[in-house]
Scaffold this active site. Structure first.
Site, PDB file in Angstrom:
ATOM      1  N   TRP A   2      -2.252  33.236  21.980  1.00 31.33           N
ATOM      2  CA  TRP A   2      -1.574  33.039  20.688  1.00 31.33           C
ATOM      3  C   TRP A   2      -0.380  33.996  20.576  1.00 31.33           C
ATOM      4  O   TRP A   2       0.647  33.656  20.009  1.00 31.33           O
ATOM      5  CB  TRP A   2      -2.564  33.315  19.538  1.00 31.33           C
ATOM      6  CG  TRP A   2      -1.944  33.248  18.170  1.00 31.33           C
ATOM      7  CD1 TRP A   2      -1.862  32.143  17.376  1.00 31.33           C
ATOM      8  CD2 TRP A   2      -1.336  34.320  17.439  1.00 31.33           C
ATOM      9  NE1 TRP A   2      -1.227  32.460  16.194  1.00 31.33           N
ATOM     10  CE2 TRP A   2      -0.894  33.788  16.206  1.00 31.33           C
ATOM     11  CE3 TRP A   2      -1.119  35.671  17.693  1.00 31.33           C
ATOM     12  CZ2 TRP A   2      -0.253  34.555  15.240  1.00 31.33           C
ATOM     13  CZ3 TRP A   2      -0.473  36.440  16.738  1.00 31.33           C
ATOM     14  CH2 TRP A   2      -0.056  35.887  15.531  1.00 31.33           C
ATOM     15  N   HIS A   3      -0.549  35.184  21.159  1.00 32.18           N
ATOM     16  CA  HIS A   3       0.515  36.174  21.040  1.00 32.18           C
ATOM     17  C   HIS A   3       1.754  35.798  21.831  1.00 32.18           C
ATOM     18  O   HIS A   3       2.855  36.240  21.505  1.00 32.18           O
ATOM     19  CB  HIS A   3       0.024  37.554  21.498  1.00 32.18           C
ATOM     20  CG  HIS A   3      -0.842  38.220  20.488  1.00 32.18           C
ATOM     21  ND1 HIS A   3      -2.179  37.953  20.380  1.00 32.18           N
ATOM     22  CD2 HIS A   3      -0.563  39.122  19.527  1.00 32.18           C
ATOM     23  CE1 HIS A   3      -2.691  38.668  19.396  1.00 32.18           C
ATOM     24  NE2 HIS A   3      -1.728  39.376  18.850  1.00 32.18           N
ATOM     25  N   GLY A   4       1.591  35.034  22.877  1.00 22.09           N
ATOM     26  CA  GLY A   4       2.777  34.666  23.624  1.00 22.09           C
ATOM     27  C   GLY A   4       2.417  33.991  24.918  1.00 22.09           C
ATOM     28  O   GLY A   4       1.280  34.043  25.379  1.00 22.09           O
TER      29      GLY A   4
END
Lengths: 469, 419
Positions: free
Chosen positions: A322-324
């Protein structure tokens, strides 16, 4: 338009003055226009994505509420998820997966064409997509009645205070506040002013200043040694906390001034005693989202130990992703999943152990902080190869330069008020404890932070780290 | 609808009282020795070397110690006030007191002692960072009350002056004290904004060296260069000369510079950061990089000289206002026409030099300045006397200083004022 910019100060003053003079419905319309304007200042083209997500989820939720047919309801939910995750996946992960597939094909001796599109990631897309999805899922589960007015729902999705970097609000908490009358109160203004000011201090005095060292270390412009790597990781741990929690504090502060109660997103995470405790304190809105909409639907801890460990790993890997779109985030998620699984295992065996002593608690906190720091090394490194090189340098290249001493002094000096306030918050269990202090310590705190802000604020308008997620 | 809860401060304040009862005695016990230690150690910490000032009893240290010792009393008074009149908690007393504390810090920094401590600390850490050294020397001279009381020659300008004029030799040759108010990068916009540092005595003679290079070197407002020296009177002249559209597009810089002009804490912030970055030793490692950057900036300036006609016009208009204002605040303004290395590349420099010459001649006709054009300088600076494109070497420095001294020694022409 960053919260720590003069443009935003001007924007908020204008919006606040108009807001205070208007009745509820007009207030909501004003905030909606202001929020779209705020977002459009980054890139007006991506306003269409927010509008799409809003329209889809509003329509689907009304359909879900009206329908009693389980198959139709599932189909509606699928439509919402497919569109939301489709848009998110396309903009955020298309190039990553295609690039990874290309690299794999090349290692197998093929010569694949370049299919990457070089997409620009719309700022805050992960935040508002998750916020909007949680609404649809809650309506699907019949835990929430859908919004009656489209504009109210549109405001819930796009409220500028937490639009681009969270907290990821739940409709059950925020939508009701959007629909009901709000009051601007003296207490709300005081609280809001403090939260905004404190967030600003954390962002521009601590986060942005220590970032310079973290950037130098992780970019490799400083030779990697035990001292530089350790200090670089500490600096990044402080930077990411001060940057992200600052945004959340400022969002809460702005919300409080407007009469909203925005959820708490951080509770002194570096005081956590174990991995579970850390995730109850760090990015609470995301970890609780992942718990409620991913971990528990996967079965949580109800299907035996093996399935629990799998669920923990899967949730954390997806949380990392989700962060990247990078393998470092996947490995970071795996690392935290592993920490949680190990902790789960150990906790199960020590269920009846005596509560830890003060020394034991301090030791646990120190250990958890360093575990989190190791996680940040994985998270921030430019590549997995860099992670390896830094770890090798950490062990094989002992050294401490004069530059490290100067940076250690700078990091310690700037973060002193942060630790003082956090210890107070931790001991009282009250995030607003600084406001409850008596006159003299409160004055000292205000004067110190304001003085440091004047002298050492980094005015370089560095964007918040979590905007890229 | 959920709302942030009304602060309940009672439990925390009870804890504070308990803590003061238990540990309040530590303040006088540790505070006075700590204050004396701070007082004694101050100069050592500032100058980074052991000094004679560290020995002996220090009254200032005792004052710091007593203030620390009295802190629990003030703390208790605050607690008593809020218990006696709970409603006062709703009043913004703490923010007001914090603002007063900042005002106190601002005033303390403005005093001679505050300035001396601060800028000596910067100077001690400047190492090879020429800009930090020049600004700290500038500010230390400006803070010296003895120097401010002696009228003399105020030498203001950019690095061309810093490296081109030997201040001691100039003072000896003119027989007047020379107050150096020059720093690298002090082009017309910076010069005008710094006006408040030049007008400290009505009998001063302000000596400047301006050339076409100065006119075209800046392509935009450069707040980082203006901030450490910004003054209210100077900023008024600089901004008063700018067009509304120009100002509107740079409103963020104006807020920054306006704050610097009125607030010493903000004005000194770049150097407060410098102290933080070099707490225990002089800037050594960064010096080479900083000087390299300066060279790179210079190189860029050579190529892009006069690239923004709006800035060239602003420089002329603001200088005109500056001259008009300063001519009433000092005895005379002498402008020595500057020059660059004859090998300077590009044709822009000739055009800008002509513009500057015509502008200064106009100013002389209006009676605001005495202009010393190149033709009257009797100064030869061939290519081999230059260190780079804009700075002279040691031999050039000697010749330039002598020419400057001759120009300043020449009797002022009869006053000509515009009708």
């Amino acid at each position: 338009m960053l919260f720590n910019s003069l443009d935003f100060a001007l924007f908020f003053l204008v919006v606040f003055a108009a807001y205070a003079a208007l009745p509820l419905r007009a207030q909501n319309r004003l905030l909606l226009v202001a929020s779209y304007f705020f977002y459009g200042c980054w890139d007006w083209r991506f306003l269409s994505l927010i509008a799409l997500s809003t329209a889809v989820d509003f329509t689907v939720a009304r359909g879900l509420d009206r329908s009693e047919d389980p198959r139709r309801r599932k189909a509606l939910l699928f439509v919402s998820m497919a569109i939301n995750l489709g848009v998110l996946g396309f903009f955020k992960y298309f190039d990553f997966f295609v690039g990874s597939a290309e690299a794999l094909a090349r290692t197998c001796g093929f010569d694949p064409p370049n299919l990457r599109l070089g997409l620009v990631l719309p700022v805050g897309i992960s935040f508002y997509t998750f916020q909007s999805m949680s609404y649809t899922i809650d309506v699907y589960r019949r835990q929430l009645k859908p919004a009656r007015h489209f504009l109210d729902y549109a405001l819930f999705v796009s409220l500028f205070t937490q639009l681009v970097a969270g907290p990821i609000e739940r409709a059950a908490h925020l939508l009701g506040q959007v629909m009901q009358p709000r009051k601007i109160t003296w207490n709300g203004l005081q609280t809001g002013a403090w939260l905004f000011f404190w967030g600003l201090f954390k962002k521009v005095v601590i986060g942005d200043n220590v970032a310079a060292w973290a950037d130098q270390v992780f970019s490799g412009s400083v030779a990697w040694s035990t001292g530089s790597v350790v200090l670089g990781v500490y600096a990044f741990a402080l930077q990411i906390y001060c940057d992200f929690s600052a945004y959340s504090d400022m969002a809460r502060g702005l919300g409080s001034c407007l009469g909203f109660d925005i959820m708490i997103n951080f509770r002194n995470p570096y005081f956590a005693r174990d991995p579970s405790d850390f995730w109850r304190r760090w990015h609470i809105s995301l970890s609780s989202w992942l718990r409620d909409y991913l971990y528990i639907p996967l079965g949580g801890n109800r299907r035996g130990p093996r399935r629990t460990y799998f669920n923990l790993m899967a949730t954390m890997v997806l949380g990392g992703l989700w962060h990247g779109a990078a393998w470092t985030f996947v490995v970071w998620g795996l690392f935290h999943g592993l920490l949680l699984a190990v902790h789960h295992l150990v906790r199960g065996k020590k269920a009846h152990a005596a509560p830890p002593t003060a020394f034991g608690t301090a030791w646990r906190r120190l250990a958890m902080f360093h575990a989190a720091c190791f996680g940040w090394l994985l998270f921030r490194a430019e590549s997995l190869r860099d992670v390896g090189s830094m770890l090798v340098a950490l062990v094989r290249n002992p050294g401490w330069s004069a530059e490290c001493t100067a940076w250690l002094f700078q990091i310690a000096f700037l973060s002193l008020p942060l630790w003082a306030v956090q210890i107070l918050q931790e001991r009282t269990g009250d995030s607003l404890a600084p406001l409850r202090l008596s006159l003299v310590p409160r004055t000292l705190l205000y004067a110190t932070t304001a003085g440091l802000l004047i002298l050492f604020a980094n005015t370089g308008s560095r964007a918040f780290i979590y905007f890229q997620f | 609808m959920p709302r942030p809860a009304e602060p309940s401060s009672q439990p925390l304040q009870t804890a504070e009282r308990r803590w003061l009862r238990r540990g309040g005695w530590l303040f006088p016990l540790a505070g006075i020795p700590l204050g004396l230690w701070i007082g004694r150690k101050t100069w050592q910490a500032v100058l980074l070397v052991p000094t004679l000032a560290t020995a002996g009893f220090d009254a200032k240290g005792l004052a710091i110690g007593l203030a620390l010792a009295a802190l629990p009393l003030a703390w208790l008074a605050g607690l008593w006030l809020e218990r006696r009149w709970p409603r006062t908690r709703r009043w913004p007393i703490a923010p007001v007191l914090a603002a007063l504390a900042l005002l106190f810090a601002e005033t303390a920094l403005r005093t001679g002692l505050g300035q001396s401590l601060f800028w000596q600390a910067v100077l001690a850490r400047s190492g090879q960072q020429h800009l930090a050294r020049e600004i700290s020397l500038f500010r230390l001279e400006a803070a010296d009350p003895a120097a401010a009381g002696r009228p003399g020659i105020v030498l203001a300008g950019s690095s061309q002056l810093v490296y081109g004029i030997d201040v001691e030799r100039l003072a000896a040759q003119t027989g007047q004290p020379v107050h150096r108010r020059a720093a690298a990068g002090m082009f017309p916009t910076e010069l005008v904004a710094s006006q408040g540092w030049f007008d400290f005595h009505p009998d001063n003679r302000l000596a400047l060296m301006l050339s076409g290079f100065d006119l075209g070197a800046r392509h935009d407002l450069f707040p980082e260069a203006i901030r450490p020296l910004a003054t209210v009177s100077g900023l008024r002249n600089l901004l008063g000369a700018a067009r509304a559209r120009f100002l509107l597009r740079r409103w963020r810089a104006l807020v920054d510079l306006g704050s610097a002009a009125v607030c010493e804490l903000w004005r000194s912030r770049d150097y407060a950061r410098f102290l933080l970055e070099h707490p225990f030793r002089a800037a050594e490692t960064a010096a080479a990089a900083a000087n390299e950057t300066a060279t790179a900036e210079q190189k860029e300036a050579y190529v892009r000289l006069g690239a923004n006609p709006e800035m060239v016009a602003l420089c002329q208009r603001s200088l005109a206002r500056f001259f008009a204002d300063m001519s009433g605040r000092c005895r005379q303004i002498v402008v020595f026409e500057g020059r660059v290395n004859p090998a300077y590349p590009g044709g822009e420099i000739a055009e800008l030099s002509r513009d500057m010459r015509e502008f200064l001649a106009r100013q002389e006709r209006q009676g605001t300045v005495r202009f010393v054009p190149r033709a009257e300088q009797a100064l030869d600076l061939p290519e081999d006397l230059w260190r780079d494109m804009t700075h002279v070497g040691p031999e050039g420095r000697q010749r330039l200083t002598e020419a400057f001294a001759r120009a300043l020694a020449a009797p002022p022409p009869p006053e000509i004022r515009a009708p």
